[in-house]
Design an enzyme around this catalytic site. Structure first.
Site: not given
Ligand code: HPA
Ligand code: ZN
Length: 340
Positions: A21, A202
């Site tokens: 990102h 995640e």
């Molecule tokens: N997860 C979800 N959204 C995000 C992440 C992440 O690790 N990093 C930046 N936006």
């Molecule tokens: Zn990410």
């Protein structure tokens, strides 16, 4: 292998970054500099105070700080400087191809026009292609804590820049914002010619990975650690060779896993999953590509064959054309073959 040897080995591997990102590469030093020139006040008095605040118990605690940091970005030059700093950094780590995310809504919500954001980012990517020989793809991420209607507005705003954008992604607060919420906007994005990826599994459950595959039709899963909760899902990911872009330092920093020694990467490789290593938000999680490779290899005792597999997987999982993929994969294989 000694630590010094391991570092040297990792440095030399030609690498592809597929999960980054750009707002997460905002180093505190640059944040201060840009805040100053834009006359924006930061909540912190010093670079050290910012770094001190980077202790997270979960994804949301990180996101709150990450979105605050991004607020100092106002002008095209700011987005250029942010992206250029990232690209010169990874160039020094022998990263030769990048596929990076940007979050337009983090900026358009504050009144920064879409074209300002993307033009700054794109000019830096072009310059890196010409001067650093780094190839690139650009992925626009929808923020999943916002509504479907907001994502549709973002899709609309992106259309004049379609030539610059290769795909769309889905990021931000995962739990409670399942992929199904974005099925229609992903379909519309595909109709515009965008490739599709999504963060899934995640913090969210394996069911979100199924949704990303079946309802969004993504070609890669970002993170996806939680697939190991569901053997039928692992079998599907293997059968279809759906890549998982793993981010080990991010996982530890956000307590998605408790210790690097517990990271699922070796288990996933053993099961034939196309797993790769990336950096997510390097300025916040303690490292870029080399640091992610190093921390993972050290904690899990990865051997050269596993490192080679991970590096090859990233080029396989990339959106490069077949000839470029083959060239990079051959370079990785050649590198490992001639390691002494
Ligand atoms: N997860 C979800 N959204 C995000 C992440 C992440 O690790 N990093 C930046 N936006
Ligand atoms: Zn990410």
């Amino acid at each position: 292998m000694t630590s010094a040897n391991l570092l040297t080995t990792i440095q030399g591997i030609p690498k592809a970054e597929l999960h980054l990102h750009i707002e997460g590469s905002f180093e505190p030093e640059l944040m201060f500099e840009i805040a100053k020139r834009n006359d924006v006040s930061l909540d912190f008095d010093s670079v050290d105070a910012i770094k001190e605040a980077y202790k997270f118990n979960n994804l949301q605690e990180f996101l709150d700080i990450y979105y605050t940091g991004a607020q100092v970005l106002i002008h095209e030059q700011d987005f250029f400087d942010l992206t250029w700093a990232y690209l010169t950094k990874v160039h020094s780590q022998n990263v030769v191809h990048v596929e990076i995310f940007f979050d337009p809504q983090t900026h358009t919500e504050r009144g920064i026009p879409f074209d300002v954001v993307i033009t700054g980012i794109y000019k830096a990517l072009q310059r890196a292609k010409e001067e650093l020989n780094i190839s690139f793809k650009l992925i626009m991420s929808y923020l999943r804590h916002l509504s479907e209607a907001e994502a549709f507005k973002t899709l609309e705003a992106s259309l004049p820049f379609k030539e610059w954008i290769d795909g769309v992604g889905l990021d931000s607060s995962e739990v409670g914002n399942p992929p199904s919420k974005f099925a229609r906007v992903f379909k519309a994005s595909a109709d515009e010619g965008y490739k599709l990826v999504a963060h899934a599994g995640e913090e969210g459950p394996a069911a979100y990975i199924w949704e990303a595959l079946d309802l969004l039709n993504v070609v890669r899963i970002d993170h996806g650690n939680r697939c190991l909760d569901d053997q039928a899902l692992v079998d599907r990911l293997r059968a279809e060779q759906i890549p998982l872009t793993l981010c080990p330092l991010s996982n530890v920093e956000l307590k998605v896993i408790q210790h690097m020694e517990d990271h699922p990467l070796p288990k996933l490789l053993d099961q034939g999953i196309l797993a790769t290593i990336h950096s997510d938000d390097p300025a916040y999680f303690g490292g870029y590509m080399n640091e992610n490779y190093y921390a993972t290899a050290k904690a899990l005792n990865l051997n050269n064959q596993q490192l080679e597999q991970v590096a090859v997987n990233a080029f396989k999982a990339s959106w490069l054309d077949d000839a470029s993929k083959e060239e990079h994969i051959n370079a990785v294989k050649h590198y490992f073959k001639h390691l002494t």
